[in-house]
Design a protein around this motif. Sequence first.
Motif, PDB file in Angstrom:
ATOM      1  N   GLU A   1      17.586  -1.693  -7.971  1.00 22.77           N
ATOM      2  CA  GLU A   1      18.025  -1.535  -6.821  1.00 22.77           C
ATOM      3  C   GLU A   1      18.249  -0.158  -6.190  1.00 22.77           C
ATOM      4  O   GLU A   1      18.226   1.364  -7.025  1.00 22.77           O
ATOM      5  N   GLY A   2      17.743   0.513  -5.062  1.00 20.98           N
ATOM      6  CA  GLY A   2      17.746   1.336  -4.598  1.00 20.98           C
ATOM      7  C   GLY A   2      16.678   2.632  -4.697  1.00 20.98           C
ATOM      8  O   GLY A   2      17.082   3.513  -4.417  1.00 20.98           O
ATOM      9  N   SER A   3      16.084   2.202  -5.952  1.00 20.72           N
ATOM     10  CA  SER A   3      14.732   2.635  -5.721  1.00 20.72           C
ATOM     11  C   SER A   3      13.524   2.880  -4.793  1.00 20.72           C
ATOM     12  O   SER A   3      13.472   1.431  -3.861  1.00 20.72           O
ATOM     13  N   PRO A   4      13.057   3.852  -4.460  1.00 19.25           N
ATOM     14  CA  PRO A   4      11.778   3.555  -3.052  1.00 19.25           C
ATOM     15  C   PRO A   4      10.913   2.703  -3.474  1.00 19.25           C
ATOM     16  O   PRO A   4      10.463   2.614  -4.811  1.00 19.25           O
ATOM     17  N   TYR A   5      10.115   1.956  -2.413  1.00 20.59           N
ATOM     18  CA  TYR A   5       9.273   1.786  -2.468  1.00 20.59           C
ATOM     19  C   TYR A   5       8.240   2.469  -2.857  1.00 20.59           C
ATOM     20  O   TYR A   5       7.691   3.494  -2.054  1.00 20.59           O
ATOM     21  N   ARG A   6       6.662   1.448  -3.080  1.00 16.45           N
ATOM     22  CA  ARG A   6       5.495   2.589  -3.182  1.00 16.45           C
ATOM     23  C   ARG A   6       5.240   2.295  -1.849  1.00 16.45           C
ATOM     24  O   ARG A   6       4.638   0.818  -1.357  1.00 16.45           O
ATOM     25  N   PRO A   7       4.647   3.482  -1.269  1.00 18.41           N
ATOM     26  CA  PRO A   7       3.925   3.319   0.456  1.00 18.41           C
ATOM     27  C   PRO A   7       2.749   2.340   0.389  1.00 18.41           C
ATOM     28  O   PRO A   7       1.725   2.404  -0.449  1.00 18.41           O
ATOM     29  N   VAL A   8       2.478   1.984   1.441  1.00 16.62           N
ATOM     30  CA  VAL A   8       1.304   1.363   2.005  1.00 16.62           C
ATOM     31  C   VAL A   8       0.378   2.644   2.279  1.00 16.62           C
ATOM     32  O   VAL A   8       0.767   3.439   3.510  1.00 16.62           O
ATOM     33  N   PRO A   9      -0.975   2.120   2.222  1.00 18.45           N
ATOM     34  CA  PRO A   9      -2.006   2.967   3.254  1.00 18.45           C
ATOM     35  C   PRO A   9      -1.440   2.365   5.314  1.00 18.45           C
ATOM     36  O   PRO A   9      -1.302   1.762   5.424  1.00 18.45           O
ATOM     37  N   ARG A  10      -1.716   3.801   5.150  1.00 18.69           N
ATOM     38  CA  ARG A  10      -0.736   3.777   7.113  1.00 18.69           C
ATOM     39  C   ARG A  10      -2.766   3.566   7.774  1.00 18.69           C
ATOM     40  O   ARG A  10      -3.462   3.874   7.593  1.00 18.69           O
ATOM     41  N   LEU A  11      -2.135   2.862   9.108  1.00 15.99           N
ATOM     42  CA  LEU A  11      -2.988   1.897   9.976  1.00 15.99           C
ATOM     43  C   LEU A  11      -3.780   3.870  10.908  1.00 15.99           C
ATOM     44  O   LEU A  11      -3.323   5.069  10.847  1.00 15.99           O
ATOM     45  N   GLY A  12      -4.695   3.212  11.323  1.00 16.19           N
ATOM     46  CA  GLY A  12      -6.163   5.018  11.647  1.00 16.19           C
ATOM     47  C   GLY A  12      -7.180   4.427  12.152  1.00 16.19           C
ATOM     48  O   GLY A  12      -7.273   2.293  11.712  1.00 16.19           O
ATOM     49  N   LEU A  13      -8.005   4.761  12.865  1.00 19.34           N
ATOM     50  CA  LEU A  13      -9.050   4.407  13.238  1.00 19.34           C
ATOM     51  C   LEU A  13      -9.510   3.613  12.653  1.00 19.34           C
ATOM     52  O   LEU A  13     -11.006   2.853  12.352  1.00 19.34           O
ATOM     53  N   ARG A  14     -10.574   4.518  11.025  1.00 22.75           N
ATOM     54  CA  ARG A  14     -10.972   3.991  10.285  1.00 22.75           C
ATOM     55  C   ARG A  14     -10.037   3.253   9.150  1.00 22.75           C
ATOM     56  O   ARG A  14      -9.231   4.325   7.847  1.00 22.75           O
ATOM     57  N   GLN A  15     -10.286   2.416   8.670  1.00 21.56           N
ATOM     58  CA  GLN A  15      -9.258   1.677   7.543  1.00 21.56           C
ATOM     59  C   GLN A  15     -10.041   1.929   6.402  1.00 21.56           C
ATOM     60  O   GLN A  15     -10.636   2.035   6.351  1.00 21.56           O
ATOM     61  N   SER A  16      -8.822   2.161   5.467  1.00 27.98           N
ATOM     62  CA  SER A  16      -9.378   1.940   4.318  1.00 27.98           C
ATOM     63  C   SER A  16      -9.726   0.385   4.071  1.00 27.98           C
ATOM     64  O   SER A  16      -9.077  -0.777   4.282  1.00 27.98           O
ATOM     65  N   ARG A  17     -10.391   0.173   2.871  1.00 26.75           N
ATOM     66  CA  ARG A  17     -11.007  -1.232   1.649  1.00 26.75           C
ATOM     67  C   ARG A  17      -9.279  -1.669   1.711  1.00 26.75           C
ATOM     68  O   ARG A  17      -8.642  -3.027   2.240  1.00 26.75           O
ATOM     69  N   ALA A  18      -8.344  -1.130   0.405  1.00 28.85           N
ATOM     70  CA  ALA A  18      -7.323  -1.647   0.221  1.00 28.85           C
ATOM     71  C   ALA A  18      -6.125  -2.112   1.556  1.00 28.85           C
ATOM     72  O   ALA A  18      -5.847  -2.935   1.616  1.00 28.85           O
ATOM     73  N   LEU A  19      -5.909  -0.967   2.143  1.00 29.49           N
ATOM     74  CA  LEU A  19      -5.697  -1.697   3.450  1.00 29.49           C
ATOM     75  C   LEU A  19      -6.105  -2.921   4.461  1.00 29.49           C
ATOM     76  O   LEU A  19      -5.527  -3.630   4.481  1.00 29.49           O
ATOM     77  N   ASP A  20      -7.231  -3.341   4.659  1.00 30.62           N
ATOM     78  CA  ASP A  20      -7.676  -4.230   5.366  1.00 30.62           C
ATOM     79  C   ASP A  20      -7.443  -5.466   4.093  1.00 30.62           C
ATOM     80  O   ASP A  20      -6.444  -6.394   4.444  1.00 30.62           O
ATOM     81  N   GLU A  21      -7.586  -5.460   2.852  1.00 26.64           N
ATOM     82  CA  GLU A  21      -7.618  -6.254   2.212  1.00 26.64           C
ATOM     83  C   GLU A  21      -5.634  -6.630   1.807  1.00 26.64           C
ATOM     84  O   GLU A  21      -5.973  -8.221   2.325  1.00 26.64           O
ATOM     85  N   LEU A  22      -5.322  -5.910   1.990  1.00 27.83           N
ATOM     86  CA  LEU A  22      -3.794  -5.760   1.811  1.00 27.83           C
ATOM     87  C   LEU A  22      -2.807  -7.177   3.295  1.00 27.83           C
ATOM     88  O   LEU A  22      -2.715  -8.075   3.121  1.00 27.83           O
ATOM     89  N   THR A  23      -3.574  -6.088   4.261  1.00 29.31           N
ATOM     90  CA  THR A  23      -3.533  -6.723   5.650  1.00 29.31           C
ATOM     91  C   THR A  23      -3.858  -8.376   5.444  1.00 29.31           C
ATOM     92  O   THR A  23      -3.261  -9.446   6.503  1.00 29.31           O
ATOM     93  N   VAL A  24      -5.265  -8.724   5.154  1.00 29.01           N
ATOM     94  CA  VAL A  24      -5.350 -10.073   5.018  1.00 29.01           C
ATOM     95  C   VAL A  24      -5.011 -11.014   4.695  1.00 29.01           C
ATOM     96  O   VAL A  24      -4.931 -12.020   4.940  1.00 29.01           O
ATOM     97  N   ALA A  25      -4.761 -10.463   3.342  1.00 28.39           N
ATOM     98  CA  ALA A  25      -3.373 -11.321   2.904  1.00 28.39           C
ATOM     99  C   ALA A  25      -2.404 -11.702   3.390  1.00 28.39           C
ATOM    100  O   ALA A  25      -2.352 -13.026   2.529  1.00 28.39           O
TER     101      ALA A  25
END
Length: 477
Positions: free
Chosen positions: A89-113
């Motif tokens: 409780e109270g720990s920071p969350y791990r960030p996710v990749p940010r949106l951009g014009l050139r999306q990373s594969r990791a962000l696309d996979e996370l968004t689709v899932a």
Amino acid sequence: MGRSAQGDPPVLIQGGMGVGVSGWRLARTVSRAGQLGVVSGTALDLTLARRLQRGDPGGDLRRALAAFPVPEVAGRVLRRYFVPGGIPEGSPYRPVPRLGLRQSRALDELTVAANFCEVYLAKEGHDGLIGVNYLEKIQMATPAAVYGAMLAGVDYVLVGAGIPAEIPHLLDELAAHRRGEVAVTVADGDRQPVAVEPRRLFGRTLPPLPRPRLLAIVSSHVLAAYLARTPRTRPDGFVLESPVAGGHSAPPRGRLTLDERGEPVYGPRDEVDIAKVAAIGLPFWLAGGYGTADGLAAALAAGANGIQVGSAFALCRESGLDPALRDRLLREACAGTLRVRNDPLASPTGFPFKVADVPGTLADPAVYADRPRLCDLGYLRTPYAKEDGAVGYRCPAEPVDVYVRKGRPAEEAEDRRCLCNGLLAAIGLGQHRPDGYAEPPLLTLGQDVGFLAELPEDHSATDVIEYILTGARVRTA
């Protein structure tokens, strides 16, 4: 309760509100009652990642990921974000990749899932209709998000806060697993495409998908006619939203004038000509102040197929709002002390945004003043062309000096709220900073809460539906 047949348009559409307020539990309840349950598609990548880091109590998200059609993608998402038992409780969350014009594969996979999971859970265990709501202004997320929802069999896609002219073609392409793209506006530069390529993303071809129906959320009969003019831009229907609806509103037409409370003044030019929309010949629903039996009766009399209801569902037991914040909103609304103002400055988008004035939230001037300005999530940031031709990103809610260095005047950043962090905190997923600072919530609601007088004190989604539909039958018999 007046179940809509599977092939018929619904009478009642539950609004797709906030970040996670319209979650899968609410949408599933509404759908099981025979109406159109809608999940919010905003920032689902982030809510999935944070809920997995919370340990996924009950295992619902892991169950949905187990049904994802490409197991190796689901496995990568789990390995990256799932924490058994949850982070402290109270720990920071791990960030996710940010949106951009050139999306990373990791962000696309996370968004689709993530979009798959939300729709899958909303549809689980029944054969009712489920929709997903997106903001057109968050263009860089749209292709991957829509594709994920379609993989789960979403029935309706609703798009507002912009001009969704490219969405019909996007749905056509993604139904065949072809490359789907939208053109993103780049300030001071040329529009650039953002796309998802299913075959490249998954490395295989999946069976064709059913194409969902598209409802464009608009506040102008002129925009409705513009979208309906050609098959490539024509939606399957419209939601006509008035300025009192929660969240973002279209700005008044013409020169902006504020009233004595600092809210935009709307006039005759801002009224939707319902008869002209009806003449287009597509189904339509009315939203914003119609969430009562009389409101539904008036909508049907005007030729609408029904109504969209937001605030009554946002305050119901199945809402995704943090329970303590929901209780505060209910108490203040029932006591007549709740003020919801249409703030012309709060949103970084430049659109007026409904803010519930609740002490201790980001609407409180003292809380706002104490919050360090930063833009670390970036869903509402916009791309712009730099002098050297590269593309940068800016947001009026980021530090003022940073915003000014990116070529914009300081006054544009005045009083802007970080909606991304504030709305996440409103559903109990606010970030905790390493220095101990916890992001405060920001609450949005429609300006008409008169419906509460006719509902139980702690009402459910089915209470809302029964109240509206039963009363409407009595009045229209």
